[in-house]
Design a protein around this motif. Sequence first.
Motif, PDB file in Angstrom:
ATOM      1  N   TRP A  14       7.966  -2.162  14.781  1.00 34.74           N
ATOM      2  CA  TRP A  14       6.729  -2.804  14.361  1.00 34.74           C
ATOM      3  C   TRP A  14       6.233  -3.710  15.485  1.00 34.74           C
ATOM      4  CZ3 TRP A  14       6.265  -6.244   9.328  1.00 34.74           C
ATOM      5  CH2 TRP A  14       4.911  -6.499   9.080  1.00 34.74           C
ATOM      6  N   TYR A  15       6.734  -4.929  15.536  1.00 36.38           N
ATOM      7  CA  TYR A  15       6.283  -5.794  16.628  1.00 36.38           C
ATOM      8  C   TYR A  15       7.467  -6.308  17.436  1.00 36.38           C
ATOM      9  CZ  TYR A  15       7.131  -9.440  13.042  1.00 36.38           C
ATOM     10  OH  TYR A  15       7.669 -10.235  12.060  1.00 36.38           O
TER      11      TYR A  15
ATOM     12  N   GLN B  55      -1.051  -2.423  14.774  1.00 38.44           N
ATOM     13  CA  GLN B  55      -0.173  -3.318  15.518  1.00 38.44           C
ATOM     14  C   GLN B  55      -0.965  -4.231  16.444  1.00 38.44           C
ATOM     15  OE1 GLN B  55       3.614  -2.757  17.091  1.00 38.44           O
ATOM     16  NE2 GLN B  55       3.936  -0.712  16.258  1.00 38.44           N
TER      17      GLN B  55
ATOM     18  N   SER C 154      10.923  -4.409  12.423  1.00 41.49           N
ATOM     19  CA  SER C 154      10.662  -3.006  12.077  1.00 41.49           C
ATOM     20  C   SER C 154      10.426  -2.823  10.583  1.00 41.49           C
ATOM     21  CB  SER C 154      11.851  -2.149  12.516  1.00 41.49           C
ATOM     22  OG  SER C 154      12.190  -2.397  13.859  1.00 41.49           O
ATOM     23  N   LEU C 155      10.081  -1.594  10.235  1.00 47.71           N
ATOM     24  CA  LEU C 155       9.924  -1.214   8.831  1.00 47.71           C
ATOM     25  C   LEU C 155      10.816  -0.019   8.527  1.00 47.71           C
ATOM     26  CD1 LEU C 155       6.040  -1.427   8.282  1.00 47.71           C
ATOM     27  CD2 LEU C 155       7.784  -3.141   7.718  1.00 47.71           C
TER      28      LEU C 155
ATOM     29  N   THR D  37       2.427   0.450  11.373  1.00 46.06           N
ATOM     30  CA  THR D  37       2.934   0.303  12.744  1.00 46.06           C
ATOM     31  C   THR D  37       2.196   1.170  13.758  1.00 46.06           C
ATOM     32  OG1 THR D  37       4.648   1.982  12.338  1.00 46.06           O
ATOM     33  CG2 THR D  37       5.236  -0.309  11.902  1.00 46.06           C
TER      34      THR D  37
ATOM     35  N   ASN E 269      10.765  -4.629   5.477  1.00 50.71           N
ATOM     36  CA  ASN E 269      10.782  -5.317   6.768  1.00 50.71           C
ATOM     37  C   ASN E 269      12.225  -5.645   7.153  1.00 50.71           C
ATOM     38  OD1 ASN E 269       9.134  -8.422   7.913  1.00 50.71           O
ATOM     39  ND2 ASN E 269      10.216  -6.850   9.060  1.00 50.71           N
TER      40      ASN E 269
END
Length: 434
Positions: A157-158, A342, A316-317, A337, A105
């Motif tokens: 990701w978010y 998500q 993000s990843l 993701t 992460n």
Amino acid sequence: MPFSGKLAIRTAIGLGAVASLTALTACGSGGSDSSSSSSGKITGQISFQTWNLRAGYKDYFTGLIKDFEKQHPGAKVKWIDQPADNYAEKLSSDASAGTLPDVVNVSPDLSSPLAKAGVLLNLDKDPVAAKYKAQYTDAAWKGDAIPGQDGTYSFPWYLNTGPMFYNKTLFKQAGLDANKPPKTYDELFQDANKIATNSHGKIATLAGTPTIEDFGQYGVQLMSADGTKFTYNSAKGVQLLTQYKKLYDNGGLDSQALTSTPDQKGQKFKEQKVAMNPGSAYNLQDFKENAPSLYKNLGISNVPNNTGHQNMYVQSLGVSKTAKNKATAVAFAAFVTNQKNQEAFAHKVTVFPSTKGSLDKPYWSKEDGTDEGRVRVASAKQLKTAINYTPPVMTDEMKTVLQQEIAKCMQGKESPKQALDNAVAQSNKLLQQG
């Protein structure tokens, strides 16, 4: 005016890569990836590290991992969750020791030094990872791009952004139309000056000095195209800081703006000593319970900007370039993701999916009669055209340098141009050292 509302989960806001992390660049190079995830099946064990999420979302992630392992019987995911404190230092230590988790992460400012050090997979150059690009919005994918590194190094990701809250009562008392909050910086400065004048300096409009996001939203080019130097000391940048200096001098900016923390700024707004403050849906319940008179007269608007694009925060990843089971790591990062997962996560917490088409769905596009729904829909609408203004290479130290130089300007110790010239010179020096 960065987003300052507290979230139910940890985000990258206010947290950046520290000097120890940027020092990693000496360990490797962020050039093209010679190792690819294209070889090998989705099998074997990988490690997955999140950032302070286990306490609130253990069931979600446990179920997510179980679903992935069910789809890929030969794969196994070991979940690691690190506390928020010293997260950057932990990444630095792991990267230096060669023990960086396979899927990690990160935020753009944390992935930048890792990418430069050559420990993250360049997703644009990996044939398997690149095929997943189509599932994310273009803005989200670009939000993870690293200047000067020719690629994106983590899966979006978010996302998050926040509205601007304003006090309708204070606007009315100043003779302003409470239903027409400022949309541009020029309108903001005009309204702020009027509020300060009509309140005889007792009511400020803003509680904080400008941040790098403000310069971006004002229309200032923050860095050179190749990402090798900061450029926010341009004439346009000086113009913005000059306006803030005038605001500070006439009481339009809170007297404690030079040292206030986000929580202190929020408290000033709750006490109705400041007319505007950015936030999130999280704040609404706080207003309802602890500032009912403010809540009854609360206005919700977009953050003023001159570009037509709100600011966006990205989590993000990243995938370790040296992951033993790289195909599995890439597949899992893409799985976490993807649109379904998500959206499920974003229903549990106040964040927004980065996948294409998600924000058009009713949950994010149609109000449900609640204040929370109103903020959610307004924020989702902003995100459709939002961009990540904060340069990924800008560390906390560089942000502090800018804040300190701006404080000197507000105090009359330096001119706006001198303050920005000094901030850029110091930051460029730090950038070159990194």
